[in-house]
Design a protein around this motif. Structure first.
Motif, PDB file in Angstrom:
ATOM      1  N   UNK A 119      18.798  49.419  89.862  1.00 29.57           N
ATOM      2  CA  UNK A 119      18.246  48.368  89.011  1.00 29.57           C
ATOM      3  C   UNK A 119      16.914  47.940  89.624  1.00 29.57           C
ATOM      4  N   UNK A 120      15.851  47.990  88.849  1.00 30.21           N
ATOM      5  CA  UNK A 120      14.511  47.656  89.334  1.00 30.21           C
ATOM      6  C   UNK A 120      14.038  46.377  88.658  1.00 30.21           C
ATOM      7  N   UNK A 121      13.717  45.356  89.461  1.00 32.32           N
ATOM      8  CA  UNK A 121      13.157  44.115  88.940  1.00 32.32           C
ATOM      9  C   UNK A 121      11.670  44.078  89.263  1.00 32.32           C
ATOM     10  N   UNK A 122      10.860  43.981  88.239  1.00 32.53           N
ATOM     11  CA  UNK A 122       9.415  43.998  88.399  1.00 32.53           C
ATOM     12  C   UNK A 122       8.875  42.591  88.623  1.00 32.53           C
ATOM     13  N   UNK A 123       7.622  42.509  89.051  1.00 38.19           N
ATOM     14  CA  UNK A 123       7.028  41.213  89.381  1.00 38.19           C
ATOM     15  C   UNK A 123       6.989  40.274  88.181  1.00 38.19           C
ATOM     16  N   UNK A 124       6.873  40.824  86.987  1.00 37.78           N
ATOM     17  CA  UNK A 124       6.810  40.004  85.767  1.00 37.78           C
ATOM     18  C   UNK A 124       8.158  39.439  85.366  1.00 37.78           C
ATOM     19  N   UNK A 125       9.230  39.942  85.972  1.00 43.11           N
ATOM     20  CA  UNK A 125      10.574  39.564  85.573  1.00 43.11           C
ATOM     21  C   UNK A 125      11.246  40.610  84.716  1.00 43.11           C
ATOM     22  N   UNK A 126      10.466  41.577  84.226  1.00 44.07           N
ATOM     23  CA  UNK A 126      11.053  42.669  83.447  1.00 44.07           C
ATOM     24  C   UNK A 126      11.918  43.531  84.366  1.00 44.07           C
TER      25      UNK A 126
ATOM     26  N   UNK B 167       5.306  52.472  89.708  1.00 45.34           N
ATOM     27  CA  UNK B 167       4.895  51.069  89.652  1.00 45.34           C
ATOM     28  C   UNK B 167       3.478  50.968  90.217  1.00 45.34           C
ATOM     29  N   UNK B 168       2.461  50.942  89.338  1.00 47.43           N
ATOM     30  CA  UNK B 168       1.065  50.918  89.787  1.00 47.43           C
ATOM     31  C   UNK B 168       0.643  49.578  90.372  1.00 47.43           C
ATOM     32  N   UNK B 169      -0.592  49.549  90.840  1.00 43.02           N
ATOM     33  CA  UNK B 169      -1.286  48.331  91.278  1.00 43.02           C
ATOM     34  C   UNK B 169      -0.662  47.657  92.494  1.00 43.02           C
ATOM     35  N   UNK B 170       0.198  48.332  93.213  1.00 43.44           N
ATOM     36  CA  UNK B 170       0.736  47.787  94.447  1.00 43.44           C
ATOM     37  C   UNK B 170       1.617  46.567  94.287  1.00 43.44           C
ATOM     38  N   UNK B 171       2.132  46.337  93.092  1.00 44.95           N
ATOM     39  CA  UNK B 171       2.928  45.136  92.865  1.00 44.95           C
ATOM     40  C   UNK B 171       4.291  45.235  93.532  1.00 44.95           C
ATOM     41  N   UNK B 172       4.728  44.106  94.123  1.00 47.56           N
ATOM     42  CA  UNK B 172       6.039  44.045  94.730  1.00 47.56           C
ATOM     43  C   UNK B 172       7.131  44.155  93.673  1.00 47.56           C
ATOM     44  N   UNK B 173       8.321  44.570  94.074  1.00 53.29           N
ATOM     45  CA  UNK B 173       9.440  44.715  93.155  1.00 53.29           C
ATOM     46  C   UNK B 173      10.734  44.767  93.952  1.00 53.29           C
ATOM     47  N   UNK B 174      11.838  44.707  93.254  1.00 56.43           N
ATOM     48  CA  UNK B 174      13.147  44.721  93.897  1.00 56.43           C
ATOM     49  C   UNK B 174      13.940  45.919  93.407  1.00 56.43           C
ATOM     50  N   UNK B 175      14.562  46.623  94.355  1.00 50.25           N
ATOM     51  CA  UNK B 175      15.497  47.704  94.050  1.00 50.25           C
ATOM     52  C   UNK B 175      16.891  47.200  94.410  1.00 50.25           C
ATOM     53  N   UNK B 176      17.858  47.367  93.521  1.00 52.54           N
ATOM     54  CA  UNK B 176      19.183  46.816  93.785  1.00 52.54           C
ATOM     55  C   UNK B 176      20.262  47.616  93.076  1.00 52.54           C
ATOM     56  N   UNK B 177      21.512  47.370  93.497  1.00 51.20           N
ATOM     57  CA  UNK B 177      22.629  48.021  92.831  1.00 51.20           C
ATOM     58  C   UNK B 177      23.101  47.241  91.614  1.00 51.20           C
ATOM     59  N   UNK B 178      22.637  45.968  91.490  1.00 47.56           N
ATOM     60  CA  UNK B 178      22.981  45.177  90.306  1.00 47.56           C
ATOM     61  C   UNK B 178      21.922  44.113  90.100  1.00 47.56           C
ATOM     62  N   UNK B 179      21.852  43.593  88.888  1.00 42.66           N
ATOM     63  CA  UNK B 179      20.811  42.628  88.536  1.00 42.66           C
ATOM     64  C   UNK B 179      20.962  41.312  89.281  1.00 42.66           C
ATOM     65  N   UNK B 180      22.174  40.962  89.668  1.00 43.88           N
ATOM     66  CA  UNK B 180      22.416  39.655  90.278  1.00 43.88           C
ATOM     67  C   UNK B 180      22.254  39.651  91.799  1.00 43.88           C
ATOM     68  N   UNK B 181      22.042  40.780  92.397  1.00 40.59           N
ATOM     69  CA  UNK B 181      22.043  40.868  93.854  1.00 40.59           C
ATOM     70  C   UNK B 181      20.817  40.178  94.471  1.00 40.59           C
ATOM     71  N   UNK B 182      21.050  39.421  95.537  1.00 40.30           N
ATOM     72  CA  UNK B 182      19.956  38.789  96.281  1.00 40.30           C
ATOM     73  C   UNK B 182      19.335  39.826  97.215  1.00 40.30           C
ATOM     74  N   UNK B 183      18.004  39.964  97.172  1.00 44.03           N
ATOM     75  CA  UNK B 183      17.334  41.043  97.900  1.00 44.03           C
ATOM     76  C   UNK B 183      16.932  40.626  99.311  1.00 44.03           C
TER      77      UNK B 183
END
Length: 309
Positions: free
Chosen positions: A49-56, A68-84
């Protein structure tokens, strides 16, 4: 003249492999911002599950790839609710030394999420309408790969080389990843109207002709009238269509591109003088070149050369 090849070569596209993962639930990693980089994650096994900087958010399955262009931070996780947890902490806690897999958790390896992660970089101050047109993310699914045998085969080869851990594997993956970037751009036009517009400019018989001339001979004395004549169009129609497809007028594009070429020449050609670089990029005098370069990048050409030597 292959315009796309000239752009990527001048902007110094380089691929780099971070690591391959072996993540067992629960897991979530916060990947930080990294300027002038485009991250990619290719899922070999499991899901992500990938959470992008925009929230998408994007959900990846085996065979899927996200860019993911432009060097933006993001989250990789096993589920949407997981704290990174931030990436640096994950690397430290795992004891990852730069070789083999980045292992998180101790679950069944047959059920873990295995990915190939890396990035593409461009030189500092690299700029072009193509880069500005890239969306927040581009996703290539396994179904899309099935329709693109060339990309599919390259991605399969990337996966094989990464997991083989043989001599030269990292170098091979680095070279192959640059091919992946180009192929993802080509396929990604269907996901982004701005990117499609730029690629259409390259393909357009008349505007593409003008772009080929600018890229083949950036130091020539181009004018809107001359480019329009070469494209077989009236001056006003040419300027209007060029701006509509490229996102800026022909003279603005030429001025920006000359300075990008100057960056490359100053870095790659230490034997060339500032005067020679000015001449090669279409400036009538070193002084005019220095003013334009300093105004754009905030540093004089000679100082830039010393800094990048």
């Amino acid at each position: 003249m292959d315009v796309l090849n000239d752009i990527l070569d001048t902007l110094e596209l380089k691929g780099a492999l971070y690591f391959r993962t072996d993540f067992s639930s629960p897991w979530a990693v916060a990947v930080p911002d990294y300027a002038q980089a485009a991250r990619f994650h290719l899922v070999i096994q499991g899901s992500c599950h990938v959470r992008l900087a925009s929230g998408a958010a994007v959900d990846l399955s085996p065979g899927d790839l996200v860019l993911i262009p432009r060097g933006r931070g993001h989250v990789l996780a096993d589920s949407a609710q997981r704290q990174a947890t931030d990436l640096e902490t994950v690397l430290k806690d795992s004891g990852y030394g730069g070789e083999g897999a980045l292992v998180v958790g101790q679950g069944d390896p047959r059920a873990s999420t295995q990915m190939v992660c890396g990035h593409f970089t461009f030189r500092a101050a690299a700029e072009h309408p193509l880069l500005r047109a890239l969306p927040e993310s581009l996703v290539i699914t396994a179904a899309m790969r099935a329709r693109e045998p060339w990309l599919d085969e390259v991605l399969r080869l990337v996966a094989r080389r990464v997991f083989a851990e043989e001599i030269g594997s990292a170098a091979a993956v680095t070279r192959l990843s640059e091919i992946v970037f180009i192929e993802v751009l080509r396929i990604g036009v269907e996901q982004c109207e701005e990117l499609k517009r730029i690629v259409d400019a390259f393909r357009d018989r008349q505007i593409g002709r003008a772009l080929q001339l600018i890229h083949a001979q950036p130091g020539d004395t181009w004018t809107v009238d001359r480019l329009a004549a070469e494209a077989g169009m009236s001056r006003s129609r040419f300027a209007e269509r060029f701006s509509a497809l490229v996102g800026q007028g022909p003279m603005a594009y030429l001025a920006d591109w000359r300075l990008q070429k100057a960056l490359a020449l100053l870095e790659r050609g230490p034997a060339s003088s500032v005067q020679q670089v000015a001449s090669q990029t279409g400036y009538k005098s070193p002084a005019a070149f220095s003013r334009a370069f300093t105004g754009k990048f905030g540093v004089a050409p000679s100082a830039y050369r010393r800094r990048t030597a």
